[in-house]
Design an enzyme around this catalytic site. Structure first.
Site, PDB file in Angstrom:
ATOM      1  N   ASP A 184       8.940 -10.319   9.731  1.00 31.56           N
ATOM      2  CA  ASP A 184       8.790 -11.240   8.605  1.00 31.56           C
ATOM      3  C   ASP A 184       8.536 -12.717   8.909  1.00 31.56           C
ATOM      4  O   ASP A 184       7.869 -13.407   8.252  1.00 31.56           O
ATOM      5  CB  ASP A 184      10.036 -11.109   7.657  1.00 31.56           C
ATOM      6  CG  ASP A 184      10.181  -9.659   7.092  1.00 31.56           C
ATOM      7  OD1 ASP A 184       9.098  -9.135   6.892  1.00 31.56           O
ATOM      8  OD2 ASP A 184      11.263  -9.323   6.438  1.00 31.56           O
ATOM      9  N   GLU A 222      -3.896  -4.513   9.158  1.00 22.99           N
ATOM     10  CA  GLU A 222      -4.268  -5.348   8.275  1.00 22.99           C
ATOM     11  C   GLU A 222      -5.628  -5.961   8.530  1.00 22.99           C
ATOM     12  O   GLU A 222      -6.509  -6.370   7.576  1.00 22.99           O
ATOM     13  CB  GLU A 222      -3.414  -6.729   8.295  1.00 22.99           C
ATOM     14  CG  GLU A 222      -1.917  -6.539   7.625  1.00 22.99           C
ATOM     15  CD  GLU A 222      -1.989  -5.865   6.458  1.00 22.99           C
ATOM     16  OE1 GLU A 222      -2.791  -5.960   5.786  1.00 22.99           O
ATOM     17  OE2 GLU A 222      -1.079  -5.167   6.110  1.00 22.99           O
ATOM     18  N   GLU A 258       0.897  -1.031   0.006  1.00 19.41           N
ATOM     19  CA  GLU A 258       0.000  -0.268  -0.071  1.00 19.41           C
ATOM     20  C   GLU A 258       0.727   1.415   0.065  1.00 19.41           C
ATOM     21  O   GLU A 258       0.543   2.119   0.787  1.00 19.41           O
ATOM     22  CB  GLU A 258      -0.814   0.023   1.283  1.00 19.41           C
ATOM     23  CG  GLU A 258      -0.115   0.273   2.587  1.00 19.41           C
ATOM     24  CD  GLU A 258       0.088  -1.296   3.195  1.00 19.41           C
ATOM     25  OE1 GLU A 258       0.242  -2.253   2.430  1.00 19.41           O
ATOM     26  OE2 GLU A 258       0.305  -1.282   4.422  1.00 19.41           O
ATOM     27  N   HIS A 286      -6.050   0.305   2.608  1.00 17.07           N
ATOM     28  CA  HIS A 286      -4.739   0.767   3.658  1.00 17.07           C
ATOM     29  C   HIS A 286      -4.597   2.524   3.587  1.00 17.07           C
ATOM     30  O   HIS A 286      -3.942   2.864   4.381  1.00 17.07           O
ATOM     31  CB  HIS A 286      -3.606   0.215   3.188  1.00 17.07           C
ATOM     32  CG  HIS A 286      -3.347  -1.047   3.676  1.00 17.07           C
ATOM     33  ND1 HIS A 286      -3.278  -1.316   4.905  1.00 17.07           N
ATOM     34  CD2 HIS A 286      -3.012  -2.273   3.165  1.00 17.07           C
ATOM     35  CE1 HIS A 286      -2.852  -2.530   5.340  1.00 17.07           C
ATOM     36  NE2 HIS A 286      -2.825  -3.452   4.091  1.00 17.07           N
ATOM     37  N   TYR A 313      -4.741 -10.312   9.693  1.00 14.93           N
ATOM     38  CA  TYR A 313      -5.796 -10.208   8.561  1.00 14.93           C
ATOM     39  C   TYR A 313      -7.183 -10.674   8.922  1.00 14.93           C
ATOM     40  O   TYR A 313      -8.111  -9.936   9.071  1.00 14.93           O
ATOM     41  CB  TYR A 313      -5.232 -10.818   7.211  1.00 14.93           C
ATOM     42  CG  TYR A 313      -4.098 -10.216   6.609  1.00 14.93           C
ATOM     43  CD1 TYR A 313      -2.917 -10.463   7.174  1.00 14.93           C
ATOM     44  CD2 TYR A 313      -4.251  -9.376   5.519  1.00 14.93           C
ATOM     45  CE1 TYR A 313      -1.631  -9.918   6.626  1.00 14.93           C
ATOM     46  CE2 TYR A 313      -3.048  -8.739   4.996  1.00 14.93           C
ATOM     47  CZ  TYR A 313      -2.020  -9.135   5.498  1.00 14.93           C
ATOM     48  OH  TYR A 313      -0.771  -8.774   5.061  1.00 14.93           O
ATOM     49  N   HIS A 368      -8.171  -3.908  -1.366  1.00 18.48           N
ATOM     50  CA  HIS A 368      -7.223  -3.864  -0.037  1.00 18.48           C
ATOM     51  C   HIS A 368      -6.299  -3.103  -0.028  1.00 18.48           C
ATOM     52  O   HIS A 368      -6.012  -2.138   1.000  1.00 18.48           O
ATOM     53  CB  HIS A 368      -6.584  -5.484   0.074  1.00 18.48           C
ATOM     54  CG  HIS A 368      -5.844  -5.631   1.423  1.00 18.48           C
ATOM     55  ND1 HIS A 368      -6.183  -6.193   2.291  1.00 18.48           N
ATOM     56  CD2 HIS A 368      -4.557  -5.337   1.742  1.00 18.48           C
ATOM     57  CE1 HIS A 368      -5.349  -6.251   3.301  1.00 18.48           C
ATOM     58  NE2 HIS A 368      -4.278  -5.836   2.926  1.00 18.48           N
ATOM     59  N   GLU A 369      -5.503  -2.666  -1.029  1.00 20.27           N
ATOM     60  CA  GLU A 369      -4.299  -1.900  -1.086  1.00 20.27           C
ATOM     61  C   GLU A 369      -4.997  -0.252  -1.003  1.00 20.27           C
ATOM     62  O   GLU A 369      -4.368   0.610  -0.254  1.00 20.27           O
ATOM     63  CB  GLU A 369      -3.396  -1.923  -2.218  1.00 20.27           C
ATOM     64  CG  GLU A 369      -2.779  -3.172  -2.286  1.00 20.27           C
ATOM     65  CD  GLU A 369      -2.344  -3.869  -0.896  1.00 20.27           C
ATOM     66  OE1 GLU A 369      -1.846  -3.156  -0.008  1.00 20.27           O
ATOM     67  OE2 GLU A 369      -2.227  -5.223  -0.924  1.00 20.27           O
TER      68      GLU A 369
END
Ligand code: BES
Ligand code: ZN
Length: 592
Positions: A371, A311, A264, A292, A379, A288-289
């Site tokens: 990560d 998220e 995003e 954001h 999410y 979704h992006e």
């Protein structure tokens, strides 16, 4: 629950120290050396001792505004969060840093021309989230700090330099040189993880007066067609969340090595090319992006332990936008698939002793690499929690709450605690009604989770539950196939995967279908030549971690297949992003 006074464990910056307010960033992009040669003139909000995170960066010098050397000390590299420099910001509040990135910078991917679609020019792009901006810009890498910037990016003149920012100009760089300088400016303060840059042979097409798509020339027409609904998606998002504050919403289609489905970056979403399917079926990634822009880019998680605030909220918006544009049934089918993913990641974390990572508010230390912690849990569990709140007070009341929430916290980073206090103030009693502590501080999925009831989902689920080969599937949508394949028991004999060969799933155009089948086949131990070919093709052409990591995991748990997986990785490695390479290597390390 994360305590408000605890600092972000993933940054060396300490709250209260002078903050970066603005950066004048000059970048010379060298494809030959795979480095960015940079200067950063940073303005702070006040004088005093401060800290900048960095990783693998070679500092040439640090000076003050009069160009006198400024003494600095180095904080040693930490394997997860990197190192830092500390210095005293002078009265002028300006500090000038001359530095060079490393060819192996974790936030940069360099592609040779052979690795692009056009095969004529090299390509490079950044990926800042979560801790990678510090590998290309010394910065306060906590999302708590926001800054504006002016950038000048010097690139070969056949290429363009795009940023998630406002384009100011493109002009020749010095006389008699084959380089140009592209100037960009971001006037709205953003956290470090949202700084983005991409350089390549890129074309553009306008779709609406505030949306344009950029892609390599080979891809531009298909991409424009795929994203034609972006105007409607934006209108739906604005009805839900309020006015779009960032001016433009452009989309950049990257080469297939991009490690995510989308990112995003403000004003310029970065997207994986496999979402260009010719059918518009991956529109949820764009939704979704875009979402954001409100939850993530306006209201930002204060630290990575609060990632669900970014998220989970965004996934909730994604569902609402799908529902409005394509109807409740489609949205529910999509949610049913996401629930399969949720279950998978829950099982994986419980099986590996990481159940603490299944909470919404995760207590992370600096040794927990975001990560590695990454999963679909924040999410989907996050979106379920937001949906619970909605259902408890009713949609009309909740929709008003959403707008007040965004108005109250825009351009601010907040913790889960602060969010909960706001909810309690606005919707008194609702937290108790939904048993919020089970959601926020509890592991797994609470028993009061909302149920998904969809006709189309039920058909696919029923076949999966009864271990049937879906002979009535000729009219199934890709999503129904995906749901069926992801719901099949992994205890089934491999003959089930063999029977499914009649549907030609290894050649499905939709990558989600192909991937779901391949994963099922590997997990039940079926690998004929065609599966092997298709797995290898996927692993050597696409770098999205969502696809490649589960496939490597499935191969790595069987000794014979492990060798094969390592051979594929050797072949594919040079095409993967450094973030993906690190994750695949981790899988191999843990399985030997
Ligand atoms: N912000 C994420 C991508 C990300 C997460 C990058 C964590 C680095 C660390 C992005 O918005 C995202 O969620 N992408 C999804 C898209 C999907 C949920 C529609 C992806 O890439 O799978
Ligand atoms: Zn996201």
């Amino acid at each position: 629950m994360a305590n408000e006074t605890v600092r972000d464990p993933h940054s060396h910056y300490v709250s209260g120290q002078p903050k970066m307010k603005h950066v004048r960033w000059h970048v010379e992009v060298s494809f030959a050396d795979r480095v960015l040669d940079c200067t950063a003139l940073i303005t702070f909000n006040k004088p005093g001792l401060t800290t900048l995170d960095l990783r693998g960066i070679e500092i040439k010098f640090v000076k003050d505004d009069r160009f006198f050397d400024l003494a600095y000390t180095r904080i040693q590299d930490h394997p997860v969060i990197g190192g830092a420099i500390q210095f005293v910001v002078p009265e002028s509040r300006i500090v000038f840093i001359d530095y060079k990135t490393s060819p192996s910078a974790s936030g940069l991917q360099w592609l040779t021309k052979e690795q692009t679609s056009g095969k004529r020019h090299p390509f490079m792009f950044t990926q800042g989230q979560c801790l990678h901006t510090r590998s290309f810009l010394p910065c306060q890498g906590t999302p708590e700090v926001r800054f504006t910037f002016d950038a000048s990016i010097v690139v070969p003149k056949e290429l363009r330099a795009l940023m998630g920012a406002n384009h100011i100009s493109r002009s020749d760089w010095r006389e008699f040189e084959d380089r140009v300088v592209e100037r960009w400016r971001m006037q709205q303060p953003i956290p470090a993880y949202l700084v983005s840059l991409a350089v390549g042979d890129l074309e553009e097409r306008d779709i609406t007066d505030r949306c344009r798509v950029y892609a390599e020339p080979e891809m531009i027409e298909q991409a424009t067609a795929e994203f034609k609904d972006i105007g409607k998606i934006m209108e739906a998002a604005e009805r839900l969340a309020g006015p779009y504050e960032w001016g433009r919403f452009d989309m950049l289609v990257l080469p297939p090595s991009f490690p995510y489905g989308g990112m995003e970056n403000p004003r310029l979403a970065f997207l994986l090319p496999t979402i260009v399917t010719g059918t518009g079926s991956m529109a949820f990634v764009i939704a979704h992006e875009l979402a954001h822009a409100w939850t993530g880019n306006l209201i930002t998680n204060a630290s990575w332990g609060d990632f669900w605030l970014n998220e989970g909220w965004t996934t909730y918006f994604e569902h609402r936008i799908l529902e409005e544009l394509y109807g409740k049934e489609e949205a529910l089918l999509h949610m049913a698939i996401q629930e399969r993913g949720l279950k998978r990641d829950m099982d994986r974390f419980f099986a590996t002793g990481k159940q603490a990572w299944t909470k919404l508010s995760v207590d992370l230390t600096q040794d927990d690499d975001p990560d590695d912690v990454f999963s679909i849990i924040p999410y989907v569990k996050g979106a379920m929690f937001v949906q619970m709140l909605e259902e408890a007070v009713g949609r009309a009341r909740f929709d008003k709450f959403i707008q007040r929430y965004i108005e109250r916290f825009k351009f601010i980073s907040i913790s889960t605690q602060r969010f909960l206090e706001f909810v309690e103030g606005e919707l008194s009693g609702v937290l108790e009604t939904v048993h919020h502590l089970e959601w926020v501080d509890g592991e797994g999925v609470p028993t009061n989770a909302p149920r998904v009831n969809s006709q189309k989902a039920a058909v696919a689920l029923a076949d999966a539950q009864f271990n049937m080969v879906p002979l009535d599937s000729h009219a199934w949508s890709s999503n129904q196939w995906v749901l069926y394949l992801q719901s099949l028991s992994r205890e089934l004999p491999k003959s089930h995967a063999e029977e499914l060969t009649q549907f030609g799933l290894t050649r499905a155009v939709n990558i989600e279908v192909r991937w779901s089948y391949l994963l099922f086949a590997l997990e039940v131990g079926f690998m004929d030549d065609e599966v092997a070919r298709s797995v290898e093709e996927l692993l050597t052409t696409v770098g999205r971690m969502k696809y490649i990591l589960p496939l490597y995991r499935a191969l790595a748990c069987k000794p014979v297949a492990l060798v094969y997986a390592q051979q594929i990785f050797d072949k594919a490695r040079s095409g993967y992003h450094p973030i993906a390479i690190a994750q695949v290597e981790r899988i191999f390390k843990e399985s030997t």
